[in-house]
Design an enzyme around this catalytic site. Sequence first.
Site, PDB file in Angstrom:
ATOM      1  N   THR A  72      50.228  36.950  44.405  1.00 29.57           N
ATOM      2  CA  THR A  72      49.848  38.039  43.506  1.00 29.57           C
ATOM      3  C   THR A  72      48.608  38.737  44.038  1.00 29.57           C
ATOM      4  O   THR A  72      47.658  38.100  44.476  1.00 29.57           O
ATOM      5  CB  THR A  72      49.597  37.524  42.078  1.00 29.57           C
ATOM      6  OG1 THR A  72      50.832  37.054  41.523  1.00 29.57           O
ATOM      7  CG2 THR A  72      49.063  38.639  41.181  1.00 29.57           C
ATOM      8  N   PHE A 101      45.424  41.054  43.195  1.00 26.47           N
ATOM      9  CA  PHE A 101      44.543  41.364  42.082  1.00 26.47           C
ATOM     10  C   PHE A 101      43.571  42.469  42.484  1.00 26.47           C
ATOM     11  O   PHE A 101      43.070  42.481  43.609  1.00 26.47           O
ATOM     12  CB  PHE A 101      43.713  40.138  41.675  1.00 26.47           C
ATOM     13  CG  PHE A 101      44.492  39.035  41.003  1.00 26.47           C
ATOM     14  CD1 PHE A 101      44.491  38.909  39.623  1.00 26.47           C
ATOM     15  CD2 PHE A 101      45.216  38.114  41.755  1.00 26.47           C
ATOM     16  CE1 PHE A 101      45.194  37.887  39.003  1.00 26.47           C
ATOM     17  CE2 PHE A 101      45.924  37.101  41.145  1.00 26.47           C
ATOM     18  CZ  PHE A 101      45.915  36.982  39.758  1.00 26.47           C
TER      19      PHE A 101
END
Length: 281
Positions: free
Chosen positions: A177, A179
């Site tokens: 992921t 960010f």
Amino acid sequence: MDKKIKVGYQGAHGTFSEIAVQEFFKDRPFTACNYANFPSIIADVESGAIDYALLPVENTTTGIIYRTYDLLKDSDIFAVGEILVRIDEQLIGLSGTNIEDLREVYSHPEPLDQCSGFFAAHPWIKPVTYQDTAKSVEYVAQCQDPSKAALGSWLAAEYYHLPILKERVQDNQLNTTRFFCVAKGEQTVQEADKISMYFVVNHEPGALYEVIRVFAQRGINMLKLESRPIRGRMFEYCFYIDFDGSLLQPKTQEAIAEVREHCLEVKVLGSYKRAFNGELL
């Protein structure tokens, strides 16, 4: 001694967002503040109650996280950094529990989607949607039911003193992921080499082509282009783009100025140093 900065993230203690905070600010003194939802985090960044927030924006398995981008374009916040976090979904349950004993596994919808292969291989286990990964682990700890488990991080397992029954059950072993680190208002980041931007093109033939041409003619590398329905409008779309560059570069300033000529709306969402250097956390 440096003053501690305040950093917000969404979710309970032990989420992957908290891991992102710990890694991004590992060389600076900080206090982490957890929130129940994204709008409350952004409101506190805008008001100055916290200095920064870490928000997930993209996953290698499930793609762009649109709710974050929609909030970015409508808020007075700006991405000043990015970090990539490997998302290893751990199967977490009670001590002594075997996978054959499980009947339900709790987690946020996205981790459940990222582990579809695990559920296909274990059809007697039902995936159950829950608030977030860490809250799911907390729920399993409270229930003390050996038929229940959760998908979450190693940090959540540590927080709630539960063992990992099976490691890395996600389908994609490079599941990662991205960010954003966001702050209030547009800022200049000296070492920035990447920009994220939102735009809505004029409703005329070739409008999107004209935007792409602006970057191509200046030798600016486009890294990503995503379309998204515009809320409140029937079948109208906006675009999110990432490209190489810095707001301090004249050619980048010229490109953005020309893009505005072909668009109804333009907003620079962030200018920051890219995270990916061939290694992941």
